[in-house]
Design a protein around this motif. Structure first.
Motif, PDB file in Angstrom:
ATOM      1  N   ALA A  91      14.141   5.010  -4.792  1.00 15.87           N
ATOM      2  CA  ALA A  91      13.227   3.990  -4.362  1.00 15.87           C
ATOM      3  C   ALA A  91      11.864   4.402  -5.144  1.00 15.87           C
ATOM      4  O   ALA A  91      11.290   3.028  -5.729  1.00 15.87           O
ATOM      5  N   ILE A  92      11.588   5.370  -5.330  1.00 14.74           N
ATOM      6  CA  ILE A  92      10.269   6.000  -6.370  1.00 14.74           C
ATOM      7  C   ILE A  92      10.682   5.580  -7.513  1.00 14.74           C
ATOM      8  O   ILE A  92       9.807   4.898  -8.359  1.00 14.74           O
ATOM      9  N   TYR A  93      11.751   5.807  -8.072  1.00 18.22           N
ATOM     10  CA  TYR A  93      12.191   5.585  -9.685  1.00 18.22           C
ATOM     11  C   TYR A  93      12.193   4.143  -9.668  1.00 18.22           C
ATOM     12  O   TYR A  93      11.323   3.833 -10.938  1.00 18.22           O
ATOM     13  N   TYR A 125      16.676  15.029 -10.222  1.00 25.56           N
ATOM     14  CA  TYR A 125      16.985  13.609  -9.772  1.00 25.56           C
ATOM     15  C   TYR A 125      16.635  12.730 -10.403  1.00 25.56           C
ATOM     16  O   TYR A 125      17.311  11.618 -10.552  1.00 25.56           O
ATOM     17  N   TYR A 126      15.684  13.065 -11.508  1.00 27.82           N
ATOM     18  CA  TYR A 126      15.258  11.859 -12.510  1.00 27.82           C
ATOM     19  C   TYR A 126      16.478  11.643 -13.610  1.00 27.82           C
ATOM     20  O   TYR A 126      16.559  10.590 -13.747  1.00 27.82           O
ATOM     21  N   ALA A 131      20.466   7.832 -15.188  1.00 25.86           N
ATOM     22  CA  ALA A 131      21.941   7.748 -15.818  1.00 25.86           C
ATOM     23  C   ALA A 131      22.635   6.749 -14.669  1.00 25.86           C
ATOM     24  O   ALA A 131      23.594   5.948 -15.352  1.00 25.86           O
ATOM     25  N   LYS A 132      22.400   6.647 -13.715  1.00 31.83           N
ATOM     26  CA  LYS A 132      23.074   5.871 -12.464  1.00 31.83           C
ATOM     27  C   LYS A 132      22.544   4.349 -12.592  1.00 31.83           C
ATOM     28  O   LYS A 132      23.411   3.451 -12.832  1.00 31.83           O
ATOM     29  N   LEU A 133      21.073   4.253 -12.971  1.00 32.83           N
ATOM     30  CA  LEU A 133      20.514   2.859 -12.872  1.00 32.83           C
ATOM     31  C   LEU A 133      20.520   2.287 -14.012  1.00 32.83           C
ATOM     32  O   LEU A 133      20.417   1.203 -14.439  1.00 32.83           O
TER      33      LEU A 133
END
Length: 134
Positions: A91-93, A125-126, A131-133
């Protein structure tokens, strides 16, 4: 005579499971071992064995299946699960990547502050979220 006696010439054992001794003392004696049968370990329960008429606290039905109609304890309501660190960081990203001129360093610092991640964990996590989004 010291001739060996074959198994067909040995006397048969009795029901007491003790080996029979041949009359000739010079021959060797074979001993038999009996394995324990279920009837030796205890009495066998059958249909003639009386069943206790005392009711028990068991809530099983007559077929041994749990009786689903009887509930002894009320079910507690399920509490909503707290969001995971990955969900918070995602959510932060998403929120911070929409803003222009946001650097990786700034997003990682927010992960540490809001999601309570270590610096190394926030960096990991970043990369995973990016990579996922993207």
């Amino acid at each position: 005579m010291n001739a060996k006696i074959t198994s067909t010439e040995l006397p048969k054992t009795t029901n007491s499971q003790q080996p029979a001794m041949p009359s000739n003392a010079a021959t060797t004696v074979q001993t038999t071992t009996a394995s324990a049968s279920p009837s030796v370990t205890g009495p066998i329960k059958n249909a003639a064995t009386p069943i206790s008429s005392t009711p028990t606290a068991d809530t099983t039905g007559s077929e041994g299946k749990p009786d689903t109609g009887v509930s002894t304890t009320p079910k507690a309501e399920k509490k909503p699960k707290a969001p995971t660190k990955m969900e918070i960081a995602s959510a932060i990203y998403v929120r911070m990547s929409k803003q222009k001129e946001m650097t990786r360093k700034q997003i990682v610092e927010q992960f540490v502050a809001e999601a309570k991640l270590s610096a190394a964990g926030a960096s990991t996590y970043y990369q995973l979220i990016k990579a996922k989004l993207d």
